[in-house]
Enzyme design. Structure first.
Site, PDB file in Angstrom:
ATOM      1  N   GLY A 206       0.906  -1.298   0.053  1.00  0.00           N
ATOM      2  CA  GLY A 206       0.113   0.083   0.002  1.00  0.00           C
ATOM      3  C   GLY A 206       0.950   1.122   0.128  1.00  0.00           C
ATOM      4  O   GLY A 206       0.674   2.017  -0.919  1.00  0.00           O
ATOM      5  N   GLY A 207       1.923   1.091   0.698  1.00  0.00           N
ATOM      6  CA  GLY A 207       2.781   2.395   0.844  1.00  0.00           C
ATOM      7  C   GLY A 207       3.682   2.656  -0.478  1.00  0.00           C
ATOM      8  O   GLY A 207       3.556   3.827  -0.842  1.00  0.00           O
ATOM      9  N   GLU A 226       6.461   4.857   6.520  1.00  0.00           N
ATOM     10  CA  GLU A 226       6.946   3.891   7.317  1.00  0.00           C
ATOM     11  C   GLU A 226       6.164   2.553   6.868  1.00  0.00           C
ATOM     12  O   GLU A 226       5.192   2.261   7.137  1.00  0.00           O
ATOM     13  CB  GLU A 226       6.479   3.988   8.777  1.00  0.00           C
ATOM     14  CG  GLU A 226       7.144   2.925   9.650  1.00  0.00           C
ATOM     15  CD  GLU A 226       6.561   3.029  11.228  1.00  0.00           C
ATOM     16  OE1 GLU A 226       6.365   2.096  11.723  1.00  0.00           O
ATOM     17  OE2 GLU A 226       6.872   4.166  11.598  1.00  0.00           O
ATOM     18  N   CYS A 263       5.379  -2.250  14.965  1.00  0.00           N
ATOM     19  CA  CYS A 263       6.485  -2.193  13.988  1.00  0.00           C
ATOM     20  C   CYS A 263       7.706  -2.606  14.293  1.00  0.00           C
ATOM     21  O   CYS A 263       8.678  -2.802  13.353  1.00  0.00           O
ATOM     22  CB  CYS A 263       6.051  -0.819  13.081  1.00  0.00           C
ATOM     23  SG  CYS A 263       6.378   0.616  14.437  1.00  0.00           S
TER      24      CYS A 263
END
Length: 483
Positions: A206-207, A226, A263
């Site tokens: 997605g990023g 991120e 994360c």
């Protein structure tokens, strides 16, 4: 008028207008805006936690702490901008007698303009509507349009109401903050000409898609994403001999924290070959209960990731089982083990993030073996060393510093302090930039340098005027001058 009734183009136009007022506002005024938002969130914390718990399964204790972290970082950024060094004000006085003659040059960081912020799923407060990206952008005078995460829409909407109301009551300009929802709105937001930068926390696919959109615009913009992190941990032979039980317990607590959805979860743990550490980790994690994950989609994906690891030749399941229904029963911990040689043979299969309470133990046979496999590890947010006092680990630390933004010693990475010195960012795919998304210097993402040559005093930013009535740190003619 509620922003819910406005189109995206109307929201970005309002943000563009607000940018002028926000950029001209004093640091004290913007600090008051941030403090007002923090106060509003604290005053409504119980309501927000109840909504968040219903949508994310994270539990009231964890969410209550996250609200406090969120309001704490808002107040930190208020202190950052009133302290003044964030402006990086530099003055070089002119010298007509120099060869060649030198003009008067004064440099400062200025806000980029309206920015887009994409909320994260795993931190519905701290990396969401009023999270660090929003706080750091507002701090330096950048209007923010947040794209709500689909995993906590009701919370996003209520948080946005509180943020907007607090800003309005504190005298901030209309258009300084807004919320949009939906995939199409998010894509359009990145492509809107009014948006000057994007902050994102989420998946690599997605990023990366949004990153490519941001950089392929007619006017490319910074994309601060991120995306993913394996967070390698290296345990030396001496450390394992001295405190294996303590290390096993610490690892088990860290990789299962929050159902392994941090994360900074330690996803790779390098250990000397031929030890019983895998059995100790298995024992330390066997009583960790299954935990509900953030969304049904994430829970459904977790067993698939486990099966992918288990299917690789040379990989063993040291603890737990890959045969689980995380969506129905909660995600249960799984520990895998393999060798450095196997990872070197199949890096694309094993050096992948599996979102959930799992970790991979990798046995190495010496310094050269360890260095070779670490060279294959992609960029990460953190890297950790567990060694004994006096051990020579300089070369190891140098290598880890090259692949991570934060190097820890004798600790565990699941915990990111919001401080002036924090670095939450690392080489791709951990992040798409060299800047941090947590801590005081996160503001640097939403600023750009401007130098003024031979400018009249009256048009200069107060930080660049001779009097320095703001009383901030500056560099003048090459010397750092403190107030």
């Amino acid at each position: 008028m509620s922003t819910a009734t406005l189109s995206l183009s109307e929201l970005t136009a309002a943000a563009t207008n607000a940018a002028k007022t926000a950029a001209a506002a004093s640091d004290a005024e913007r600090a008051a805006w941030l403090t007002a938002v923090a106060d509003a969130l604290d005053a409504n914390a119980a309501e927000l936690v109840e909504i968040a718990d219903a949508e994310t399964n994270l539990g009231a204790p964890r969410l209550t702490g996250e609200v406090a972290r969120t309001t704490g970082q808002l107040r930190l950024f208020a202190r950052v901008i009133t302290e003044g060094s964030y402006l990086e004000a530099i003055i070089d006085h002119g010298d007509p007698g120099a060869t060649p003659p030198r003009p008067d040059l004064r440099r400062i960081l200025r806000p980029l303009g309206p920015v887009a912020v994409f909320s994260a799923s795993n931190f519905p407060f701290a990396f969401s509507v009023a999270g660090g990206d929003t706080a750091s952008a507002l701090a330096v005078g950048c209007p923010v349009i947040v794209k709500a995460h689909s995993g906590h829409v009701k919370l996003s909407e209520r948080t946005a109401e509180l943020v907007a109301g607090a800003l309005r009551a504190a005298g901030a300009p209309e258009g300084l903050f807004a919320l949009v929802s939906g995939r199409e709105a998010g894509t359009a937001l990145v492509q809107d000409p009014a948006i000057k930068a994007v902050g994102f926390t989420g998946s690599i696919p997605g990023g990366r898609a949004l990153f490519d959109l941001a950089t392929s615009r007619p006017d490319p913009i910074p994309f601060y994403g991120e995306l993913g992190s394996l967070n390698p941990v290296v345990i030396t032979e001496a450390a394992l001999a001295a405190r294996s039980g303590e290390l096993a317990a610490g690892l088990a607590a860290s990789f299962t924290l929050g159902a392994g959805q941090f994360c900074t979860k330690p996803g790779l743990v390098f250990i000397p070959a031929g030890t019983g550490f895998a059995a100790e980790v298995a024992a330390a994690s066997k009583d960790k209960p299954g935990a509900r994950m953030l969304t049904h989609r994430i829970a459904e994906a977790y067993p698939g990731g486990l099966h992918q690891f288990a299917a690789v030749p040379g990989v063993k399941v040291a603890a737990g089982t890959v045969e689980q229904d995380a969506a129905a029963d909660g995600a249960a911990p799984v520990v895998f083990s393999t060798s450095a040689a196997t990872v070197l043979e199949r890096p694309s299969e094993l050096l992948e993030e599996c979102f959930g309470p799992t970790t991979l133990l990798i046995e190495y046979t010496g310094a050269e073996d360890l260095a070779a496999v670490l060279a294959k590890v992609p960029g990460s947010l953190t890297a950790t060393v567990h060694a004994q006092p006096g051990e020579e680990v300089t070369s190891l630390v140098e290598q880890l510093s090259g692949l991570a933004g934060r190097v820890l010693f004798d600790g565990w990475p699941t915990g990111v302090a919001v401080t002036w010195s924090q670095q939450h960012g690392g080489p791709y795919p951990a992040t798409t930039s060299l800047f941090t998304s947590v801590g005081a210097t996160a503001v640097r993402r939403f600023q750009r340098p401007v130098a003024y040559q031979d400018a009249p005093e009256a048009i200069l930013h107060p930080a660049l005027r001779e009097s320095n009535h703001l009383g901030i740190p500056r560099r003048v003619d090459g010397e750092l001058v403190l107030p």
